[in-house]
Structures are given as structure tokens and as C-alpha cells.
Design an enzyme around this catalytic site. Structure first.
Site, mmCIF file in Angstrom:
data_model
loop_
_atom_site.group_PDB
_atom_site.id
_atom_site.type_symbol
_atom_site.label_atom_id
_atom_site.label_comp_id
_atom_site.label_asym_id
_atom_site.label_seq_id
_atom_site.Cartn_x
_atom_site.Cartn_y
_atom_site.Cartn_z
ATOM 1 N N GLY A 3 0.844 -1.190 0.000
ATOM 2 C CA GLY A 3 0.000 0.000 0.000
ATOM 3 C C GLY A 3 0.873 1.232 0.000
ATOM 4 N N SER A 4 0.666 2.098 0.976
ATOM 5 C CA SER A 4 1.426 3.350 1.008
ATOM 6 C C SER A 4 2.907 3.136 1.281
ATOM 7 C CB SER A 4 0.852 4.296 2.056
ATOM 8 O OG SER A 4 0.962 3.744 3.353
ATOM 9 N N GLU A 41 0.919 0.758 11.298
ATOM 10 C CA GLU A 41 0.014 -0.267 10.760
ATOM 11 C C GLU A 41 -0.921 -0.803 11.843
ATOM 12 O OE1 GLU A 41 1.413 -1.138 6.869
ATOM 13 O OE2 GLU A 41 0.854 0.726 7.875
#
Length: 223
Positions: free
Chosen positions: A9-10, A87
Site C-alpha cells: 500500500g502506502s 500499521e
């Protein structure tokens, strides 16, 4: 000491921690989905964003980047503590094999850490589950939080996958649907659409339209 973490993801475009090596590649039997709620980065508890998690599906592959941290237990500890704060919506750290394009059969790395989320709306308060494409697009087009809006998260991921040469069909399809929502003016101007990273890139170079086929605190980072 050394450990590797896989970003899908990022982390692909904004790892946010000190690392020693980055490798582009993929993991097997997982696919990227936008089924996870984000309430502290790109959304709020009242209006959660949709961000990436992984869904296990045999035969699937998920492209991304593996980051290596070397230099002893203290450096490793600091990186892992940062990642665990960032996270926080992910309730599992899974170990996976990581493959490179040059040899898709033999793992280039084993025991790579990847943050995953339990796909259950009862046991995991952050799990949203799947939804129709149009519904996800409307949610992503309107959600925002301390790190910015949800649509930029999606557009930056789309551009990041383009930059590494491995576009994700689902990301492209969802991003194009978000653009449709923006174009019809559901509270968001067309100028904001044009300001998205990939649209800027397209306007500056003859790239054809895509078709489906160190941050100080973790709280300031994407999940």
C-alpha cells in the site's frame, strides 16, 4: 541482524522508516483489496477511509516492494516499532516468500514480514469487507483525515504501481470509478481531480490512459 518487510500500500511510495535496501517483486496467493477501514490517517471514525489489506486467494500474486533493515537489533527494533504504530489497523504479521521478476519460481527472500488483517467484521473492528465498486468509490472520494484525503491515497498507489511497472487492474478500475464520482461533482471540484498525482503525470507526458488489464511520528503516516 536483518529483517525484510513487504509493502503493498502506502509503504510502496512512502516507507517512512530508515531502510538499507529496496527490491521490487511480488508475493504469491494474495491479492490487494480495499476492505480495511482507516480512521486515523485518511479517514475518521465517523467517515472511515478504505485502505489496502490482503486477501488470500490461491494463484493470485501481489506486486509491491520489500524493504531491508540491517544494522543490529536496535535499528531493527526501532523500525518494527514504527511499523507497528503505523500499521495499527492490521492485527497480524505474516511471514511470506518474496519473488523477483527474473525468477518467479524460486523465492528471492523467505520470512518476509507483511502486515495483514483478519477478514472478519465481528473479530476485527477495522474490517469493512467487500462492497460494490460504486459504493467503494463514493466512500474513497469523500473520506479524509489527518494525513489527507482517501482519494489521494488511491491515486498515489495507482501511480506507484505504474512507476514500478506493475499496474494493478483493480486499483486502476477503482481509481477510474473515483474519478467518475469526482467528475459529476459530488462535493469535490474537478480541479481537485486534475491535481491528483497520476493525472498530473498524464498531463505532462504522452502516457496513454491506464486501463484495467523519515516521518517523525507514525500517526502522521499512511497505513
Amino acid at each position: 541482524m536483518v529483517f525484510w518487510v513487504f509493502g503493498y500500500g502506502s509503504l510502496v511510495w512512502n516507507p517512512g522508516f530508515e531502510y538499507d535496501e529496496k527490491i521490487i517483486g511480488f508475493i504469491k496467493d494474495y491479492r490487494r483489496v480495499f476492505d480495511l477501514a482507516c480512521i486515523d490517517h485518511r479517514g475518521t471514525p465517523e467517515n472511515p477511509a478504505r485502505t489496502c489489506t490482503l486477501e488470500q486467494i490461491e494463484g493470485a500474486i501481489c506486486w509491491g516492494a520489500a524493504f531491508c533493515v540491517r544494522g543490529g537489533p536496535e535499528k531493527e527494533r526501532l523500525a518494527m516499532e514504527y511499523l507497528e504504530r503505523r500499521e495499527c489497523e492490521y492485527d497480524h504479521k505474516t511471514l511470506v516468500d518474496f519473488y523477483k521478476e527474473e525468477d518467479p519460481l524460486q523465492p528471492a527472500l523467505t520470512g518476509v514480514v507483511v502486515f495483514t488483517s483478519t477478514p472478519d467484521v465481528v473479530s476485527n473492528k477495522y474490517y469493512l469487507g467487500a462492497a460494490p465498486l460504486e459504493e467503494m468509490a463514493r466512500q474513497i472520494a469523500t473520506a479524509s483525515g489527518p494525513c489527507g484525503n482517501n482519494r489521494d491515497y488511491l491515486f498515489k498507489l495507482e501511480k506507484a504501481m505504474f512507476d514500478i511497472g506493475h499496474e494493478d487492474d483493480m486499483v486502476i478500475e477503482l481509481a477510474n470509478e473515483v474519478r467518475k464520482v469526482l467528475e459529476v461533482g459530488k462535493g469535490i471540484s474537478k480541479e481537485e481531480l486534475v491535481a491528483s498525482p497520476l493525472m498530473k503525470l498524464k498531463s505532462q507526458s504522452p502516457i496513454p490512459a491506464l486501463q484495467p488489464s523519515r516521518l517523525p511520528e507514525a500517526v502522521a503516516a499512511d497505513s
